[in-house]
Scaffold this active site. Sequence first.
Site, PDB file in Angstrom:
ATOM      1  N   CYS A 173       0.248   5.421   6.953  1.00 20.11           N
ATOM      2  CA  CYS A 173       0.581   6.307   5.835  1.00 20.11           C
ATOM      3  C   CYS A 173       1.120   7.668   6.280  1.00 20.11           C
ATOM      4  O   CYS A 173       1.657   8.412   5.467  1.00 20.11           O
ATOM      5  CB  CYS A 173      -0.640   6.487   4.938  1.00 20.11           C
ATOM      6  SG  CYS A 173      -1.294   4.915   4.305  1.00 20.11           S
TER       7      CYS A 173
ATOM      8  N   HIS B  32       0.876  12.336   0.571  1.00 22.38           N
ATOM      9  CA  HIS B  32       0.792  10.883   0.554  1.00 22.38           C
ATOM     10  C   HIS B  32       0.031  10.459  -0.697  1.00 22.38           C
ATOM     11  O   HIS B  32      -1.052  10.979  -0.983  1.00 22.38           O
ATOM     12  CB  HIS B  32       0.080  10.393   1.814  1.00 22.38           C
ATOM     13  CG  HIS B  32      -0.358   8.975   1.749  1.00 22.38           C
ATOM     14  ND1 HIS B  32       0.480   7.954   1.339  1.00 22.38           N
ATOM     15  CD2 HIS B  32      -1.566   8.393   2.015  1.00 22.38           C
ATOM     16  CE1 HIS B  32      -0.195   6.812   1.364  1.00 22.38           C
ATOM     17  NE2 HIS B  32      -1.418   7.055   1.769  1.00 22.38           N
TER      18      HIS B  32
ATOM     19  N   ASN C 265      -0.669   3.190  -3.866  1.00 24.92           N
ATOM     20  CA  ASN C 265      -0.492   3.645  -2.489  1.00 24.92           C
ATOM     21  C   ASN C 265       0.558   2.762  -1.811  1.00 24.92           C
ATOM     22  O   ASN C 265       0.292   1.603  -1.503  1.00 24.92           O
ATOM     23  CB  ASN C 265      -1.842   3.555  -1.762  1.00 24.92           C
ATOM     24  CG  ASN C 265      -1.764   4.010  -0.318  1.00 24.92           C
ATOM     25  OD1 ASN C 265      -0.686   4.116   0.259  1.00 24.92           O
ATOM     26  ND2 ASN C 265      -2.917   4.251   0.292  1.00 24.92           N
TER      27      ASN C 265
END
Length: 333
Positions: free
Chosen positions: A116, A258, A288
């Site tokens: 990520c 993020h 996500n």
Amino acid sequence: MKAQGAGIAIAGSGSATPAQILDNHDLSQMVETSDEWIRSRTGIGRRHLAAASSSLSELAAKASQGAIAMAGLSACDLDLIVLATSTPDDLYGSACQVQSLLGATKAVAFDLTAACSGFVFGLITASQFIRTGVYHNVLVIGADVNSRWLDWSDRSTCVLFGDGAGAVVCQAIENGDRLLGFEMHSDGTQNGSLNLAYRGEPKILKEDIAIASGTYQPISMNGREVYRFAVEKVPEVIEKALYRANLAVEEIDWLILHQANQRIMDAVASRLKIPSEKVISNLAEYGNTSAASIPIALDEAVRQGKIQPGDTIVTSGFGAGLTWGAAIFQWGK
């Protein structure tokens, strides 16, 4: 090639997400959960999932085409392609497949794996090639298809992730440098908090030679530890990047974190005293998307007219590794 000491500008963005959508109600039919439970703990409402027949490379190429067009270039103008992904089509790397799909015949291409944090790490990596005068036009892509690696019976992970790709074109410029500051960190001692690990069983080839034969296991995460890590480390890394950029928090126009969990984003903004109207979030729609989350959010905000040329943007990625980092840049040339 540019003269040594060239600056960097982020000249174009693009994004792509799959057409298939799985909402929280759909998930409640699959595992013991509910829309209220998911939204209250994560802020996620839906996620886009890649079809069985689609590829990460195709998704990445589609996002890249938007970024290349916005930058006013053609694929043949690219010198380098950095693909930040942890879910390639080919374990040896998918950047070359993207290069082929784009027709970027001049560009060298390689994968960068930092989960990520991948897009932020990729952007910083690209900047070094530009600043040293080696390359002029660099495409940075963040793309992941985590649906391939989820245990769809594990509600602690399957509710979180979606698929997507985002990209930016970075260009060498003579008049200044739009990448104002950055900071990166890693801590392998916390790898067990979030991983997608290989697991093998011994396979005997002959009496004195044994190898491992197996595959990768579904994504495993200790949500409590990851939350604690993010809330502590992300504000810290942003403050360090701001210091390097000689900027105060008040000079930030936009914060793009993020897109992992709305509670994390709210906590980070609160600690930094950044008002909510400056925080860009599309988590409710996409979930996500790992390395893709920051460039998708960036591209949407640019195309919606929120982000204007010259705006100062703080980005921060954090996740498996564990890795975390921040990059501060002004949008456009």
